[in-house]
Design an enzyme around this catalytic site. Sequence first.
Site, PDB file in Angstrom:
ATOM      1  N   VAL A   5      15.866  14.906  -2.699  1.00  0.00           N
ATOM      2  CA  VAL A   5      15.722  14.019  -3.853  1.00  0.00           C
ATOM      3  C   VAL A   5      15.062  14.849  -4.953  1.00  0.00           C
ATOM      4  O   VAL A   5      14.228  15.708  -4.656  1.00  0.00           O
ATOM      5  CB  VAL A   5      14.825  12.801  -3.499  1.00  0.00           C
ATOM      6  CG1 VAL A   5      14.523  11.960  -4.723  1.00  0.00           C
ATOM      7  CG2 VAL A   5      15.476  11.949  -2.408  1.00  0.00           C
TER       8      VAL A   5
ATOM      9  N   ASP B  49      -8.084  12.940  -0.824  1.00  0.00           N
ATOM     10  CA  ASP B  49      -7.226  14.084  -0.502  1.00  0.00           C
ATOM     11  C   ASP B  49      -7.005  14.062   1.009  1.00  0.00           C
ATOM     12  O   ASP B  49      -7.929  14.332   1.781  1.00  0.00           O
ATOM     13  CB  ASP B  49      -7.922  15.378  -0.941  1.00  0.00           C
ATOM     14  CG  ASP B  49      -7.075  16.610  -0.639  1.00  0.00           C
ATOM     15  OD1 ASP B  49      -6.069  16.481   0.110  1.00  0.00           O
ATOM     16  OD2 ASP B  49      -7.425  17.691  -1.145  1.00  0.00           O
TER      17      ASP B  49
ATOM     18  N   VAL C 248       0.867  -1.180   0.000  1.00  0.00           N
ATOM     19  CA  VAL C 248       0.000   0.000   0.000  1.00  0.00           C
ATOM     20  C   VAL C 248       0.901   1.227   0.000  1.00  0.00           C
ATOM     21  O   VAL C 248       1.774   1.350   0.866  1.00  0.00           O
ATOM     22  CB  VAL C 248      -0.912   0.032   1.245  1.00  0.00           C
ATOM     23  CG1 VAL C 248      -1.788   1.280   1.242  1.00  0.00           C
ATOM     24  CG2 VAL C 248      -1.756  -1.234   1.324  1.00  0.00           C
TER      25      VAL C 248
ATOM     26  N   LYS D  65       8.069  16.087  10.786  1.00  0.00           N
ATOM     27  CA  LYS D  65       8.969  14.975  10.463  1.00  0.00           C
ATOM     28  C   LYS D  65       9.686  14.478  11.713  1.00  0.00           C
ATOM     29  O   LYS D  65       9.968  13.288  11.851  1.00  0.00           O
ATOM     30  CB  LYS D  65       9.968  15.389   9.376  1.00  0.00           C
ATOM     31  CG  LYS D  65       9.336  15.643   7.999  1.00  0.00           C
ATOM     32  CD  LYS D  65       8.699  14.379   7.418  1.00  0.00           C
ATOM     33  CE  LYS D  65       8.159  14.626   6.003  1.00  0.00           C
ATOM     34  NZ  LYS D  65       7.476  13.440   5.443  1.00  0.00           N
TER      35      LYS D  65
ATOM     36  N   TYR E  45       6.603  21.705   8.936  1.00  0.00           N
ATOM     37  CA  TYR E  45       7.063  20.506   8.210  1.00  0.00           C
ATOM     38  C   TYR E  45       8.179  19.816   8.999  1.00  0.00           C
ATOM     39  O   TYR E  45       8.156  18.600   9.219  1.00  0.00           O
ATOM     40  CB  TYR E  45       7.564  20.927   6.827  1.00  0.00           C
ATOM     41  CG  TYR E  45       8.103  19.796   5.975  1.00  0.00           C
ATOM     42  CD1 TYR E  45       7.239  18.957   5.278  1.00  0.00           C
ATOM     43  CD2 TYR E  45       9.477  19.585   5.843  1.00  0.00           C
ATOM     44  CE1 TYR E  45       7.730  17.926   4.488  1.00  0.00           C
ATOM     45  CE2 TYR E  45       9.974  18.562   5.060  1.00  0.00           C
ATOM     46  CZ  TYR E  45       9.101  17.739   4.383  1.00  0.00           C
ATOM     47  OH  TYR E  45       9.588  16.721   3.601  1.00  0.00           O
TER      48      TYR E  45
ATOM     49  N   SER F 106      12.443  16.024  -7.225  1.00  0.00           N
ATOM     50  CA  SER F 106      10.985  15.798  -7.270  1.00  0.00           C
ATOM     51  C   SER F 106      10.250  17.122  -7.388  1.00  0.00           C
ATOM     52  O   SER F 106      10.858  18.194  -7.287  1.00  0.00           O
ATOM     53  CB  SER F 106      10.490  15.075  -6.005  1.00  0.00           C
ATOM     54  OG  SER F 106      10.239  15.994  -4.956  1.00  0.00           O
TER      55      SER F 106
ATOM     56  N   ASN G 161       4.085   7.478   2.533  1.00  0.00           N
ATOM     57  CA  ASN G 161       4.905   8.405   1.747  1.00  0.00           C
ATOM     58  C   ASN G 161       4.261   9.770   1.578  1.00  0.00           C
ATOM     59  O   ASN G 161       4.958  10.765   1.399  1.00  0.00           O
ATOM     60  CB  ASN G 161       5.169   7.764   0.375  1.00  0.00           C
ATOM     61  CG  ASN G 161       5.731   8.754  -0.630  1.00  0.00           C
ATOM     62  OD1 ASN G 161       6.928   9.067  -0.596  1.00  0.00           O
ATOM     63  ND2 ASN G 161       4.878   9.280  -1.502  1.00  0.00           N
TER      64      ASN G 161
HETATM   65  N1  LIG Z   1      11.777  15.289  -2.409  1.00  0.00           N
HETATM   66  C1  LIG Z   1      12.555  15.493  -1.360  1.00  0.00           C
HETATM   67  O1  LIG Z   1      13.622  16.117  -1.464  1.00  0.00           O
HETATM   68  C2  LIG Z   1      12.157  14.944  -0.012  1.00  0.00           C
HETATM   69  C3  LIG Z   1      13.063  15.093   1.043  1.00  0.00           C
HETATM   70  C4  LIG Z   1      12.718  14.579   2.293  1.00  0.00           C
HETATM   71  C5  LIG Z   1      11.505  13.935   2.475  1.00  0.00           C
HETATM   72  N2  LIG Z   1      10.622  13.804   1.438  1.00  0.00           N
HETATM   73  C6  LIG Z   1       9.336  13.152   1.702  1.00  0.00           C
HETATM   74  O2  LIG Z   1       9.046  12.180   0.705  1.00  0.00           O
HETATM   75  C7  LIG Z   1       7.639  12.078   0.529  1.00  0.00           C
HETATM   76  C8  LIG Z   1       7.293  12.168  -0.958  1.00  0.00           C
HETATM   77  O3  LIG Z   1       7.755  13.420  -1.447  1.00  0.00           O
HETATM   78  P1  LIG Z   1       7.946  13.723  -3.014  1.00  0.00           P
HETATM   79  O4  LIG Z   1       9.081  14.682  -3.111  1.00  0.00           O
HETATM   80  O5  LIG Z   1       8.020  12.444  -3.767  1.00  0.00           O
HETATM   81  O6  LIG Z   1       6.589  14.497  -3.336  1.00  0.00           O
HETATM   82  P2  LIG Z   1       5.898  14.787  -4.750  1.00  0.00           P
HETATM   83  O7  LIG Z   1       6.831  14.491  -5.873  1.00  0.00           O
HETATM   84  O8  LIG Z   1       5.334  16.152  -4.620  1.00  0.00           O
HETATM   85  O9  LIG Z   1       4.708  13.706  -4.808  1.00  0.00           O
HETATM   86  C9  LIG Z   1       3.648  13.779  -3.904  1.00  0.00           C
HETATM   87  C10 LIG Z   1       2.656  12.650  -4.169  1.00  0.00           C
HETATM   88  O10 LIG Z   1       1.654  12.710  -3.169  1.00  0.00           O
HETATM   89  C11 LIG Z   1       0.378  12.958  -3.746  1.00  0.00           C
HETATM   90  N3  LIG Z   1      -0.281  13.933  -2.873  1.00  0.00           N
HETATM   91  C12 LIG Z   1       0.127  15.189  -2.602  1.00  0.00           C
HETATM   92  N4  LIG Z   1      -0.719  15.789  -1.751  1.00  0.00           N
HETATM   93  C13 LIG Z   1      -1.689  14.876  -1.476  1.00  0.00           C
HETATM   94  C14 LIG Z   1      -2.860  14.897  -0.678  1.00  0.00           C
HETATM   95  N5  LIG Z   1      -3.229  15.996  -0.006  1.00  0.00           N
HETATM   96  N6  LIG Z   1      -3.644  13.788  -0.629  1.00  0.00           N
HETATM   97  C15 LIG Z   1      -3.303  12.692  -1.329  1.00  0.00           C
HETATM   98  N7  LIG Z   1      -2.207  12.612  -2.096  1.00  0.00           N
HETATM   99  C16 LIG Z   1      -1.419  13.696  -2.185  1.00  0.00           C
HETATM  100  C17 LIG Z   1       0.665  13.491  -5.147  1.00  0.00           C
HETATM  101  O11 LIG Z   1      -0.306  13.093  -6.111  1.00  0.00           O
HETATM  102  P3  LIG Z   1      -1.626  13.957  -6.406  1.00  0.00           P
HETATM  103  O12 LIG Z   1      -1.154  15.350  -6.643  1.00  0.00           O
HETATM  104  O13 LIG Z   1      -2.306  13.317  -7.554  1.00  0.00           O
HETATM  105  O14 LIG Z   1      -2.420  13.816  -5.140  1.00  0.00           O
HETATM  106  C18 LIG Z   1       1.955  12.759  -5.491  1.00  0.00           C
HETATM  107  O15 LIG Z   1       1.653  11.461  -5.947  1.00  0.00           O
HETATM  108  C19 LIG Z   1       7.023  13.165   1.396  1.00  0.00           C
HETATM  109  O16 LIG Z   1       6.581  12.626   2.603  1.00  0.00           O
HETATM  110  C20 LIG Z   1       8.167  14.118   1.631  1.00  0.00           C
HETATM  111  O17 LIG Z   1       8.004  14.840   2.817  1.00  0.00           O
HETATM  112  C21 LIG Z   1      10.924  14.308   0.192  1.00  0.00           C
END
Ligand SMILES: NC(=O)c1ccc[n+]([C@@H]2O[C@H](COP(=O)([O-])OP(=O)(O)OC[C@H]3O[C@@H](n4cnc5c(N)ncnc54)[C@H](OP(=O)(O)O)[C@@H]3O)[C@@H](O)[C@H]2O)c1
Length: 332
Positions: A244, A117, A63, A215, A211, A246, A144
Amino acid sequence: MSCILQTISDDKALLAATICFGVIGALFTAAKTYSFVRMLLDMLVIPGISLSKFGAGKGSWAVITGATDGIGKEFAYQLAKKKFNILLVSRTESKLQALAGELEQSNGIQTKTYAMDFTQGNQSDYSNLGKLIDSIEVGILVNNVGTNHDIPTPFAEESDETIANIVEVNINGTLKTTKLVLPQMKARRSGLILNLGSFSGLVATPYLSVYSAGKAFLSTWSQALGMELARDGIVVEHINTYFVVSAMSKIRRPTFLIPTTKPYVASVLSKIGLSGGSSTPYGSTPYFSHALINWLIDNLFTTTFWVKQNNAIQTDIRKRALRKREREAKQQ
Ligand SMILES: NC(=O)c1ccc[n+]([C@@H]2O[C@H](COP(=O)([O-])OP(=O)(O)OC[C@H]3O[C@@H](n4cnc5c(N)ncnc54)[C@H](OP(=O)(O)O)[C@@H]3O)[C@@H](O)[C@H]2O)c1
Ligand SMILES: *[C@@H]1O[C@H](CO)[C@@H](O)[C@H](O)[C@H]1NC(C)=O
Ligand SMILES: *[C@@H]1O[C@H](CO)[C@@H](O)[C@H](O)[C@H]1NC(C)=O
């Protein structure tokens, strides 16, 4: 203490002090060296727990929340490749359908989707998701989904909506989703729960205060939960992530310190159960360069020093983000 008490004569005292400090120095150096070598062994030599332990290829499901982009989407690709069936959860129905189709076609697995959401904190969404989860055998939960401040913003100026969304998605969403999978994991005495953490939870991050604290909450909760659930055969892991590439990080080009999602997620899945660069129980910093930074943070300088580094980084990002907003406003 004994070294301080040995002041029989000045000469002897000096010798005792020298030996004492020598021993303390040697122990200190040995401890640091041990933790550094242990990290290198985790990263380069020791294999993580095999995913087959969680039912890969045996009809077991993963999941994944926030599954349609970024890190979550990459978890979906890689876990499908390992022959887990996948339940995808995020907001956008069209993106969910497209990814589900792609995963089924290229891996011959089953998928289910649920569009919700997490900012809504809607109880009927959680009970619908719960019913879906009860209908499958969940081997892995990837907590995630996460949301962040739009740009680095002083807490006093941050909107109540953004603050509530971060709490609702990052904290409440993770707690509630985890509750849904625990009964069956406990009954089967097997399961893996991955919580996506951030270095902003490791070192407080000014201008991303909510944020960052959210965390840190996840890190502490993961440690407590990991200990509780170990006796039930369930593995809990808090994944410490630096940057990362993204949409959330708004970083497009990978560097040595900032990988794309593919090698990042591969490092997570190959190092399950190992700490890597993390020093917290049930915490893991599996990506090589992130592990090095984590080790430096834990072993060099003071916490205040590292908070000041974060302060400098976020102040700079905020300046650039405000300039970008200004430019965009002028263009309209
Ligand atoms: N990227 C980094 O540098 C980084 C660093 C440290 C930690 N993280 C953590 O890694 C995780 C993933 O981050 P990411 O960078 O991969 O994010 P991302 O690329 O922005 O992707 C977010 C995903 O979550 C979905 N989403 C966003 N808001 C939502 C909501 N309110 N309800 C349901 N789904 C939602 C989005 O799809 P939809 O828009 O279709 O809903 C998308 O699939 C997060 O917990 C983040 O805090 C990321
Ligand atoms: C809560 O979710 C359910 C199920 O998706 C939906 O029917 C309902 O309209 C939602 N309630 C609110 C207040 O959005
Ligand atoms: C999060 O959960 C708590 C406890 O269930 C609840 O009181 C709160 O309203 C929820 N949402 C936010 C944004 O705090």
